[in-house]
Scaffold this motif. Structure first.
Motif, short mmCIF file in Angstrom:
data_model
loop_
_atom_site.label_atom_id
_atom_site.label_comp_id
_atom_site.label_asym_id
_atom_site.label_seq_id
_atom_site.Cartn_x
_atom_site.Cartn_y
_atom_site.Cartn_z
N MET A 1 -7.60 21.70 -10.54
CA MET A 1 -8.54 21.43 -9.45
C MET A 1 -8.26 20.07 -8.83
O MET A 1 -7.91 19.13 -9.53
N ILE A 2 -8.43 19.99 -7.51
CA ILE A 2 -8.16 18.72 -6.82
C ILE A 2 -9.26 17.71 -7.17
O ILE A 2 -10.45 17.97 -6.98
N LYS A 3 -8.84 16.56 -7.68
CA LYS A 3 -9.81 15.49 -7.99
C LYS A 3 -9.60 14.29 -7.07
O LYS A 3 -10.52 13.52 -6.84
N ASN A 4 -8.37 14.11 -6.62
CA ASN A 4 -8.06 12.95 -5.78
C ASN A 4 -7.44 13.39 -4.46
O ASN A 4 -6.54 14.23 -4.44
N TYR A 5 -7.94 12.78 -3.39
CA TYR A 5 -7.45 13.10 -2.04
C TYR A 5 -7.15 11.78 -1.34
O TYR A 5 -8.01 10.89 -1.28
N PHE A 6 -5.92 11.63 -0.86
CA PHE A 6 -5.54 10.37 -0.21
C PHE A 6 -5.09 10.60 1.23
O PHE A 6 -4.59 11.66 1.58
N ARG A 7 -5.25 9.52 2.02
CA ARG A 7 -4.86 9.56 3.44
C ARG A 7 -4.04 8.34 3.82
O ARG A 7 -4.54 7.47 4.53
N PRO A 8 -2.83 8.24 3.36
CA PRO A 8 -2.04 7.05 3.67
C PRO A 8 -1.73 6.95 5.17
O PRO A 8 -1.60 7.96 5.84
N LYS A 9 -1.64 5.69 5.64
CA LYS A 9 -1.39 5.48 7.08
C LYS A 9 0.01 4.99 7.37
O LYS A 9 0.49 5.10 8.49
N THR A 10 0.64 4.40 6.35
CA THR A 10 1.99 3.88 6.60
C THR A 10 3.00 4.55 5.67
O THR A 10 2.63 5.15 4.66
N ILE A 11 4.26 4.40 6.03
CA ILE A 11 5.34 4.98 5.25
C ILE A 11 5.32 4.44 3.82
O ILE A 11 5.43 5.20 2.85
N ASP A 12 5.15 3.13 3.69
CA ASP A 12 5.17 2.53 2.35
C ASP A 12 3.99 2.99 1.50
O ASP A 12 4.14 3.28 0.32
N GLU A 13 2.84 3.05 2.13
CA GLU A 13 1.64 3.50 1.42
C GLU A 13 1.85 4.94 0.90
O GLU A 13 1.55 5.24 -0.25
N LEU A 14 2.37 5.79 1.77
CA LEU A 14 2.59 7.19 1.40
C LEU A 14 3.58 7.28 0.24
O LEU A 14 3.34 7.97 -0.75
N SER A 15 4.66 6.55 0.37
CA SER A 15 5.70 6.57 -0.65
C SER A 15 5.18 6.09 -2.00
O SER A 15 5.42 6.71 -3.04
N GLU A 16 4.43 4.98 -1.99
CA GLU A 16 3.88 4.44 -3.24
C GLU A 16 2.92 5.42 -3.90
O GLU A 16 2.96 5.64 -5.11
N LEU A 17 2.07 6.04 -3.07
CA LEU A 17 1.10 7.00 -3.61
C LEU A 17 1.81 8.19 -4.25
O LEU A 17 1.44 8.65 -5.33
N LYS A 18 2.86 8.68 -3.58
CA LYS A 18 3.58 9.84 -4.10
C LYS A 18 4.22 9.49 -5.43
O LYS A 18 4.15 10.26 -6.40
N LEU A 19 4.82 8.32 -5.50
CA LEU A 19 5.48 7.88 -6.72
C LEU A 19 4.48 7.68 -7.85
O LEU A 19 4.69 8.13 -8.98
N LYS A 20 3.38 7.04 -7.53
CA LYS A 20 2.41 6.66 -8.55
C LYS A 20 1.60 7.86 -9.07
O LYS A 20 1.39 8.01 -10.27
N THR A 21 1.16 8.73 -8.14
CA THR A 21 0.26 9.81 -8.55
C THR A 21 0.99 11.11 -8.85
O THR A 21 0.40 11.99 -9.47
N LYS A 22 2.23 11.25 -8.40
CA LYS A 22 2.98 12.52 -8.49
C LYS A 22 2.21 13.66 -7.82
O LYS A 22 2.35 14.83 -8.17
N GLY A 23 1.36 13.28 -6.86
CA GLY A 23 0.56 14.28 -6.15
C GLY A 23 1.39 15.05 -5.14
O GLY A 23 2.52 14.68 -4.83
N TYR A 24 0.82 16.13 -4.64
CA TYR A 24 1.51 16.96 -3.64
C TYR A 24 1.12 16.53 -2.23
O TYR A 24 -0.06 16.37 -1.93
N LEU A 25 2.13 16.38 -1.39
CA LEU A 25 1.86 16.10 0.02
C LEU A 25 1.43 17.38 0.70
O LEU A 25 1.82 18.47 0.31
#
Ligand SMILES: Cc1cc2nc3c(=O)[nH]c(=O)nc-3n(C[C@H](O)[C@H](O)[C@H](O)COP(=O)(O)OP(=O)(O)OC[C@H]3O[C@@H](n4cnc5c(N)ncnc54)[C@H](O)[C@@H]3O)c2cc1C
Ligand code: FES
Ligand code: FES
Lengths: 281, 155
Positions: A1-25
């Protein structure tokens, strides 16, 4: 079940979130949410890419750039307004339904890397380059897609856009064989681009969907056709060669024998349609 | 997560769990009963809503994605022309699919005041109906177009 939802605004923010959380874009979610529901993907984190500040659909030199989050409906409008790569319209209008086209994206389609993906097929035909951030890597789509659902992407990377060649004066044929008119997940599809000069082939690109674990396109075979006179004999030769190259499977939608015969018949049908002969069914 | 959006013209501010689909949030929490769950996977169109003027599936969307958007459902249609046309053309039997068809028709007519049969078929290809058959539905859309054109003649 989805527990965390993110909305990155910049390339770096998106990249860091993907690396850190292993979440699906996700952008349109038309593949991801179906898989989450079916249980073929399980994750507690999703990253919504739609808030990213990114480039828009644009023409740069002789390339058509399609960014992350651009939907099929937006692409369709752009093609029409700018009178560029109009052939794409024939492919895009067969994808899903209006609702799917209002949400689904070409970038989502190639990231999903299905051998039945219609925009994957389009990308092969237009020699697409896949643009990857934050590393600014750029690679041909045929190298980016490594197998069904498998793509060349590191943990911190994401697809930023796709760049297609702009092609003029090509004849084009596209056909998708499926079970229903809308929302076809195809049994087999063919896209063919052909440039001719004095009834001889100047350039030809042929790609099949769903008849192999990857999009079937053979550039050596294509090269061997350059300079050949366009006639039924030649297309019979092409049909037989691709039939040999295809390695379809049997599934609930069709048997492999049926798919093999489709490969052959689609090439002949393309010839008949493009060169205005009576279409034999 | 707290989201703020407009539903049928009314401003809504709500705290929603991030896993909740737009469909469940609108239907169960906000009582928008016109939208239905048929397939839950983008095939049937019974869950269709209009978001910023575009028809989309609420079953393939998270509630948090509604944040900042303008949402329209059949409940919010002030002008009843399309509904009347569906009734008059006999394009409804059980009615399960009808709100979805009406929203897709609305999306079409917003952009195209005089659609051809071909364009009507394409616009409605994502909505499935298991009772009526598509001929009457297509007739209903054509009737709605006629009613609109009559309306604008008078002005
Ligand atoms: C009813 C229905 C009909 C359909 N019909 C067709 C059809 O006719 N032809 C066809 O080809 N497809 C079809 N599809 C599949 C789907 O709509 C397409 O593949 C669409 O292009 C996916 O885009 P999206 O933005 O919705 O992807 P999403 O679901 O948002 O993402 C797809 C996948 O890619 C990953 N991803 C997303 N963005 C990025 C990124 N920037 N970088 C790296 N990874 C990323 C996601 O994690 C996910 O795994 C259909 C789907 C449905 C539900
Ligand atoms: S319930 Fe959303 S399309 Fe069927
Ligand atoms: S009227 Fe019953 S599903 Fe359409």
């Amino acid at each position: 079940m989805i527990k965390n939802y993110f909305r990155p605004k910049t390339i770096d923010e998106l990249s860091e979130l993907k690396l850190k959380t292993k979440g699906y874009l996700f952008s349109g979610g038309t593949d991801l949410f179906v898989k989450l529901r079916a249980g073929t993907i399980d994750t507690d984190t999703v990253i919504d890419t739609k808030y990213l500040n990114s480039r828009k659909i644009e023409i740069t030199g002789n390339k058509l750039f399609i960014p992350i989050n651009a939907t099929y409906s937006e692409l369709r409008m752009f093609i029409k307004q700018n009178n560029v790569n109009n052939m794409l319209e024939n492919i895009v209008k067969t994808i899903g339904s209006p609702m799917i086209r209002n949400r689904g994206t070409p970038v989502g389609n190639i990231s999903n890397a299905s051998p039945a993906g219609d925009f994957v097929l389009a990308s092969y035909l237009f020699n697409a380059q896949v643009i990857i951030e934050p590393t600014s890597r750029k690679l041909p789509v045929k190298n980016f897609i490594k197998g069904p659902g498998k793509i060349d992407l590191r943990e911190n990377e994401f697809v930023y856009g796709i760049e297609l060649e702009i092609l003029n004066d090509y004849k084009f044929y596209f056909e998708k064989v499926g079970r229903r008119n809308a929302m076809i997940i195809s049994i087999a599809s063919l896209g063919l681009l052909l440039k001719e000069k004095d009834n001889k082939i100047k350039d030809i690109r042929i790609a099949f969907g769903s008849v192999a674990p990857y999009i079937l396109r053979d550039e050596n075979l294509e090269k061997s056709l350059i300079g050949e006179t366009i006639n039924e004999e030649l297309f019979k030769h092409i049909a037989i060669e691709y039939q040999k190259l295809s390695s379809p499977i049997t599934d609930v939608r069709a048997t492999k024998e049926y798919r093999k015969s489709l490969v052959h018949n689609l090439v002949i049908k393309a010839y008949n349609n493009l060169f205005e002969k009576v279409v034999k069914e | 997560m707290i989201i703020k959006f407009k539903l049928n013209g009314k401003e809504i501010v709500k705290d929603v769990p991030v896993h909740k689909r737009a469909l469940d949030f609108l239907r169960d929490d906000l009582g928008v009963l016109s939208i239905k769950e048929g397939c839950g996977e983008g095939e049937c169109g019974a869950c269709t809503i209009l978001v910023d003027g575009k028809n989309i599936h609420s079953c393939l969307m998270l509630a948090v994605e509604l944040d900042g958007k303008e949402v329209l459902t059949v409940e919010g249609l002030k002008d009843k022309t399309i509904q009347n046309a569906f009734v008059e053309a006999g394009a409804i039997q059980c009615g399960f699919c009808t709100p979805g068809f009406i929203i897709s028709t609305k999306a079409l007519l917003n952009e195209n005041k005089n659609p051809s049969s071909e364009e009507i078929k394409e616009a409605l290809e994502g909505n499935l109906c298991r009772c009526t058959g598509y001929l009457k539905i297509e007739e209903a859309v054509k009737l709605a177009v006629k009613m609109y054109n009559k309306g604008s003649d008078k002005k």
